[in-house]
Design a protein around this motif. Structure first.
Motif, short mmCIF file in Angstrom:
data_model
loop_
_atom_site.label_atom_id
_atom_site.label_comp_id
_atom_site.label_asym_id
_atom_site.label_seq_id
_atom_site.Cartn_x
_atom_site.Cartn_y
_atom_site.Cartn_z
N ALA A 268 5.63 -51.14 -26.29
CA ALA A 268 6.93 -51.83 -26.34
C ALA A 268 6.95 -52.91 -27.41
N LEU A 269 5.78 -53.27 -27.92
CA LEU A 269 5.71 -54.30 -28.96
C LEU A 269 5.57 -53.71 -30.35
N LEU A 270 5.60 -52.38 -30.45
CA LEU A 270 5.50 -51.74 -31.76
C LEU A 270 6.83 -51.85 -32.49
N PRO A 271 6.80 -51.78 -33.81
CA PRO A 271 8.05 -51.85 -34.57
C PRO A 271 9.01 -50.73 -34.19
N GLU A 272 8.44 -49.55 -33.92
CA GLU A 272 9.30 -48.45 -33.48
C GLU A 272 8.76 -47.93 -32.16
N PRO A 273 9.65 -47.62 -31.23
CA PRO A 273 9.17 -47.11 -29.94
C PRO A 273 8.39 -45.81 -30.15
N PRO A 274 7.20 -45.73 -29.62
CA PRO A 274 6.41 -44.51 -29.81
C PRO A 274 7.00 -43.35 -29.01
#
Lengths: 355, 355
Positions: free
Chosen positions: B146-152
């Motif tokens: 949830a902290l990634l630039p894009e949702p995995p």
């Protein structure tokens, strides 16, 4: 009772069987699936002018009067009513012809002639799980039944032949062997009533591997009863699980889904191992069959020795048979799903020629 | 990479699992059926202002920089490429957080912030077959994701979480635990791709019995590999037979045919016994469950200890749980077929209140 004239003899030929799924469980309320195999016991019954029964099978011979048969029947029925199975086992051990005598005594009540020459010949290996006894008794019932005043119903024939296995197996026996021998084909057998034919796709093929280890059905059955009695609440589940295997096998058998059906055989074998009726020789033949690519394999019959069956695709037959032989077994590739008992009546003129 | 502002933390809650059918076989090309259970591992991930990862789980704590994570990832990938499983086992044994570190290293490649505080709490018994590790890794992936630039994507989350189990289990692991934790429900899992939800009738109920015996998955898996390698031609048939059980279970599961489905569990257990991954404590709990009327029972997980599952009808729950406890096990009656991992994002204001 009168000897019928013109004299004639009747020969009946009854197939052996293997059990696809369900040995031991059928004695505990579960369905089993059996298949007839093209190995036969033959029984020839010929009227005699004397009031005696002359019995002949291989090296065994006996002559007995109908009063003796009736006395034996009464004694057996007392033991059965008292569940005195050790008495019945002892009878079967000391008198090779006791099962046949019991059958004849029962048939006497239905007008069987009191003078008969009865001879058996069999190509079914004995005490191996192939139903040699059941086939011999079925052949007797069919041949002798043809000499009754009225043709016996199928259910009556099944009941008489079953009584032979009851004596031979020490007081308790399923009707699977005798009904498969009687009816032939692929059957769903239960502990009540006549077995039902079930649909099987073309191509069902089995290799039979004989360990050569002889184990008395009555002794193995006793072991199973003791195993169950030690923890009946939990262990009955394994017999019920065999019943589920039999039910799951039906659509696979009909569809010719040989690989998953083979897996059900593997699973049935694992339960039989759990119950304690496998043995190292069986385990070796099964490993050999599976290693050679069989779809599945299990012991067939009461176990403790005897035979395995391996479900194979046509192209695997030779490899699996060779692997069984290499592992120390005798491999048979009998026809399976053959018709049940057949009878052939011979007029007296032919009798003279043939004798 | 920048620490995102406003600061926030994310909590993910991931369920454990049990295996209805198929452990060990799934590593050999067969399908397995798993069910999520309502016991959870939770992972809270909060950004830090420093470039370090602070890991905390129970008594275990570690602080590590992102360069260390990258070095670990490179080392692990060399060992995996070389199939140096003993090296990976040794890593997992000496570094409690190695699986999480490997996951974090992989996520760093996708823009994971380089300063994070990561804390786990779990109600799932460890090393017992309930997928505690898989749930912990799934919760980590979901929370950190949830902290990634894009949702995995879901597949990416599954792959990352699986990598945690690969390290934890010594170099080889099925994706069953992590996918069940991720997706929830009742699943058909194979060795490739994402698991599929399968229909299950209402009323599926399981009792979990924990033997309390700890057996490392990697050690048990090694035993299974050796057993198979001793006679691969014949013994692979048992894993294939488990695959058939999984296929036969599907319509029973959909129809709510709990008794025959229970029998399939019994059969799966017998294969696991054959393979050699049961143990006396498991056998005792299974006998207790069956004796109390369970439809069926088997070990669940890699075996050698850990848990059993007993399939029960609602009215059997208390009796079966009591029997498991009387036989020396810990009985759990978790909710099953629960949703997969859930995440909850907390704004920074709430964070302060909660901390």
């Amino acid at each position: 009772m009168s000897i019928r004239s013109p004299a004639a003899f009747v020969t009946a030929s009854a197939p052996g069987k293997v059990i696809l799924v369900g040995e031991h469980a059928i004695n505990r309320g579960q369905p089993a699936l059996s298949v007839s195999i093209g190995l036969y016991a033959r029984c020839r019954v010929a009227p005699l002018k004397t009031h005696q029964f002359r019995l002949h099978s291989g090296k065994e011979r006996a002559t007995v009067g109908h009063e003796d048969l009736t006395a034996l029947r009464q004694w057996v029925e007392r033991q059965r009513a008292a569940e005195a199975y050790s008495e019945i086992q002892a009878l079967a051990a000391r008198d090779y012809f006791a099962p046949a005598k019991y059958i004849l005594a029962l048939m006497l009540e239905h007008g069987l002639p009191t003078g008969l020459s009865i001879a058996w010949a069999s190509e079914i290996p004995t005490s191996s799980g192939l139903g040699s006894g059941g086939a011999a008794f079925t052949a007797l019932v069919a041949a002798a039944g043809a000499l009754l005043p009225e043709p016996p119903r199928l259910e009556q024939c099944a009941a008489w032949a079953h009584c032979g296995d009851i004596i031979a197996h020490g007081g308790i026996a399923s009707a699977l062997d005798t009904q498969t021998s009687l009816l032939g084909g692929v059957l769903r057998v239960t502990s009540h009533g006549l077995a039902q034919h079930v649909p099987a796709a073309p191509g069902l093929a089995l290799i039979v591997g004989n360990t050569g280890v002889i184990a008395a059905t009555s002794a193995v059955n006793g072991r199973v009863r003791r195993w169950l009695s030690e923890a009946p609440d939990s262990r009955m589940a394994y017999f019920q699980t065999i019943g589920t295997l039999a039910r799951l096998a039906l659509p696979l058998l009909e569809a010719g889904a040989w690989q998953p059906l083979g897996h059900l055989l593997n699973l049935n074998q694992l339960i039989l191992e759990k119950i304690g009726v496998s043995c190292p020789e069986i385990d070796q033949l099964i490993a050999a069959a599976l290693g050679a690519g069989a779809c599945g394999a299990k012991l067939s019959g009461s176990g403790g020795g005897g035979i395995i069956i391996a479900l194979v695709l046509p192209e695997q037959r030779q490899d699996v048979a060779a692997a069984i032989a290499a592992a120390g077994g005798s491999a048979l590739m009998p026809a399976i799903n053959v018709p049940g008992v057949t009878i052939q009546k011979q007029p007296s003129s032919l009798r003279r020629i043939n004798q």
